[in-house]
Design a protein around this motif. Structure first.
Motif: not given
Length: 436
Positions: A48-50, A159-161, A164, A178, A224
């Motif tokens: 995942y990226t946030i 993902l956006t915060y 997340a 997560l 997040s």
């Protein structure tokens, strides 16, 4: 120093002249590294990226791996250093900038934007080379073991915060990684708290221009954001530990101990006021080639290593660590010190540009609200002779240096009502009048 890494192919600014050429060169190099078993294929991990919605420099990602019942935290940081030769045109330009410059209307990236977006940014479904660290934590947040290597990932989600936060909060059975990562890193956060870490999390405001309209964007602390922050601190901790253990000269961040700050935070109801009283008494963090204690993080050693796409010192750390992993020559301590010295001037220039833009943005905001009476709280006197005071604007969630038409004997947290009075030509400070 002549950097003689076998992994460094002849990539020049000419090769990166078009997006197509840069993609082909990047993919070819990654395939070579995989064939030579220099990259650990981690594309099977659910990664995942946030980030904020508008972010294009996506340089960090996280994964959870379960082996024999053990939960392994993976933290991945994009690796541009392998693909940008030392002293190439791109490298020297990045060093000259020292950092990406974030303005109210645009971003001036440290590295060419097409390279970042097409090659280095960790986009969902795109295979990207990384510096990756696996970490096992115990129930108290202690680091049991870790491993550092070159990685090759394919993020599952960007993902956006807010997105997340939903996954962390609801933890659906099919997507609970997560939530588990958040629980694991909360233990690490508690470990740092026990070891003296100071947490200054609070809402903060930022003036932005979206589609030609200036808005105030308030960012609240969230699960997040704590997850991302803690994972980045953990990555920097392990890189620093590894560099110290292997005698690798890198830029370390340190902060001297100070007196107990608990006594400073009593008697106020606003988090920003409490935090301001703490920050006022914290010593400034410094960067050098000497590993040292970082007081407010509660760590024996630390290095910033998670933003190589937008901070040159982080790129420098990656070169040193990857060069050591590859058993190749790296910069000496003296050479690192020389580079840090040269970066000080360019970094100050970048900071000054951002401050000028911020001041202009703030002036425009207050001019549009010239008749408004602002409710503020006194934080501290910055200059008695010039009448400059630091005030907290609750509505904007900002601390602003302000020139006031008169001064009083105020205590921290005292409420002041003020109205905008413009910026004098000879000053770079917002000017306000007290409302009687």
């Amino acid at each position: 120093m002549e950097y003689e890494s076998k992994l460094n192919i002849e990539l020049t600014s000419q090769i990166f002249s078009t997006s197509l050429e840069s993609k082909d060169a990047y993919n070819k190099r990654c395939n070579q590294l995989l064939l030579n078993k220099k990259l650990l294929d981690l594309t099977h991990l659910k990664t995942y990226t946030i980030d904020d919605h508008e972010t294009f420099e996506i340089d960090d990602a996280i994964s959870l791996d379960i082996k024999d019942g053990r939960r392994i935290v993976w933290i991945h940081i994009s690796d541009p250093s392998t693909f940008i030769p030392i002293n190439s045109q791109i490298d020297l330009e990045a060093r000259k900038k020292s950092t990406s410059i974030y303005l109210s209307t645009t971003t001036q990236p440290m590295l060419p934007r097409d390279l970042v977006e097409n090659n280095f940014s960790l986009k969902a479904g795109k295979k990207t080379a990384t510096l990756s660290i696996s970490i096992e934590l115990d129930n108290e947040g202690n680091i049991l073991n870790y491993n550092i290597q070159r990685g090759f990932i394919s993020p599952r989600y960007n993902l956006t915060y807010d997105e997340a936060n939903e996954l962390i909060d609801y933890a659906p059975p099919e997507e609970n990684d997560l939530s588990e990562l958040s629980n694991l890193l909360n233990k690490r956060r508690e470990w740092r708290k026990v070891n003296g870490a100071i947490f200054l999390e609070q809402p903060y405001g930022r003036l932005k221009v979206i589609e030609g309209k200036q808005i105030i964007q308030i960012t609240e602390p969230s699960m997040s954001r704590k997850l991302v922050s803690e994972s980045m601190i953990l990555f920097g901790t392990i890189v620093a530990k590894y560099a110290k253990k292997m005698s690798i000269p890198i830029p370390f961040r340190s902060q001297h101990r100070t007196r107990n700050t608990n006594s400073l935070i009593r008697g106020s109801h606003h988090l920003a006021i409490l935090n301001s009283s703490i920050k006022q008494n914290l010593p400034k963090a410094t960067t050098s080639t000497k590993a040292g204690y970082h007081f407010s993080l509660g760590l024996d050693c630390y290095s910033q290593a998670t933003s190589p796409l937008r901070r040159y010192t982080d790129l420098l750390v990656h070169r040193q660590v990857l060069g050591t992993l590859d058993k190749m020559s790296i910069y000496s301590e003296e050479e690192i010190s020389d580079i840090l010295t040269s970066l000080m001037i360019s970094h100050k220039q970048s900071i000054d540009i951002m401050r000028e833009d911020l001041l202009s943005s703030q002036r425009n905001w207050f001019l549009k609200n010239k008749e408004k009476i602002w409710q503020t709280f006194f934080l501290r006197r910055l200059s008695k002779t010039q009448g400059v005071t630091l005030l907290y604007f609750k509505e904007l969630e900002m601390d602003l240096a302000c020139h006031l038409n008169s001064l009083g004997e105020w205590n921290i947290g005292d409420k002041l009502e003020i109205i905008f009075n413009d910026i004098p030509d000879s000053s770079k400070i917002l000017s306000f009048k007290l409302v009687k």
